[in-house]
Write an enzyme that holds these catalytic residues in place. Structure first.
Site, PDB file in Angstrom:
ATOM      1  N   CYS A  54      17.013  15.844  22.786  1.00 51.18           N
ATOM      2  CA  CYS A  54      15.776  16.235  23.428  1.00 51.18           C
ATOM      3  C   CYS A  54      15.862  17.690  23.844  1.00 51.18           C
ATOM      4  O   CYS A  54      16.434  18.037  24.863  1.00 51.18           O
ATOM      5  CB  CYS A  54      15.490  15.358  24.650  1.00 51.18           C
ATOM      6  N   GLU A  73      10.694  15.948  18.522  1.00 49.05           N
ATOM      7  CA  GLU A  73      11.903  15.880  17.710  1.00 49.05           C
ATOM      8  C   GLU A  73      11.547  16.381  16.317  1.00 49.05           C
ATOM      9  O   GLU A  73      10.439  16.149  15.838  1.00 49.05           O
ATOM     10  CB  GLU A  73      12.423  14.442  17.597  1.00 49.05           C
TER      11      GLU A  73
END
Length: 219
Positions: free
Chosen positions: A2, A103
């Site tokens: 992340c 992502e």
DNA sequence: CCAGACGTTGTT
DNA sequence: GTCTGG
DNA sequence: CCAGACGTTGTT
DNA sequence: GTCTGG
């Protein structure tokens, strides 16, 4: 992992969901990157507070605050033992709120996805923080804990942030929770919680910061 | 004993 | 600060 | 995480 | 290739 996320919900929503008092002015952000100040929920005085902290954990013993640059994430599997994280894991746990995170799926070109709760609402990442003091002042910083990807994330990436269930917030923040119980929380969330959508590659450039970054595109 | 590291990710 | 390597 | 830089000197 | 900045 992340390394980029968004948070634009009104402060009232944050205070309600995390049962915390905001002590910083929050502005909507759609492209939050490491090394910038991010809202963090943590224990403060009698209750919980929301404060801004530098994203990229700078260990209290670090001589060079630049060390935080590579500490945007901490592996959940090893936080209990890593010198940089085990102290914060014992004493300085926090929750980092988000509306969604990004992502990139490998390939050419890399395709970014925005991941949000399927039912909408705020996510709470499991995080750690630390306090660093240098000659020119003090910095409170934080990191987001990662774990293996669940079934929903696996086609995109092999890692993902730890997303806490709201019923686990108190346990995560409680200084008295034993380490074994804490580690139980550092697991991938259920597949059904998440909704993924491809988004514009504009999100790659941190200078772009607008709601369209989270909008699904064709494909 | 002191010196030096202390981290994750992705890619090869 | 605390551990590892030498 | 991705994007962008990656250098020095002297002068203002 | 690798580091820094955001």
């Amino acid at each position: 992992m992340c390394g980029r996320y968004a948070l634009s919900s009104p402060v009232e929503s944050l205070e309600a969901q995390f049962e915390a008092e905001a002590r910083a002015l929050l502005t909507p952000r759609y492209n939050i990157a490491p090394t910038t100040p991010v809202p963090v929920v943590r224990n403060g005085g009698p209750g919980r507070v929301i404060v801004l902290q530098h994203w990229g954990l700078i260990p209290s013993w670090s001589k060079d605050p630049a060390m935080g640059a590579r500490m945007a994430n901490a592996r959940g599997e090893t936080v209990v033992e890593k010198p940089s994280f085990r102290g914060p894991f014992r004493r300085n746990r926090c929750i980092i709120p988000a509306d969604g995170f990004y992502e990139w799926r490998a390939g050419t070109p890399k395709q970014p996805f925005c991941i949000r709760l399927a039912g909408g609402g705020l996510l709470g990442f499991a995080g750690l923080w630390d306090h660093w003091e240098g000659p020119d002042g003090a910095v409170d910083s934080c990191t987001i804990i990662t774990t293996s990807a669940n079934g929903a994330m696996a086609p995109i990436h092999d890692r993902m942030p730890v997303i806490l269930a709201p019923e686990d917030y108190a346990r995560w923040l409680d200084p008295a929770t034993p380490a074994e119980a804490l580690r139980e929380l550092l697991r991938p969330c259920p597949d059904a919680w998440l909704q993924l959508a491809p988004v514009s590659t504009r999100v790659g450039n941190v200078r772009n910061d607008d709601p369209d970054l989270m909008e699904p595109i064709d494909g």
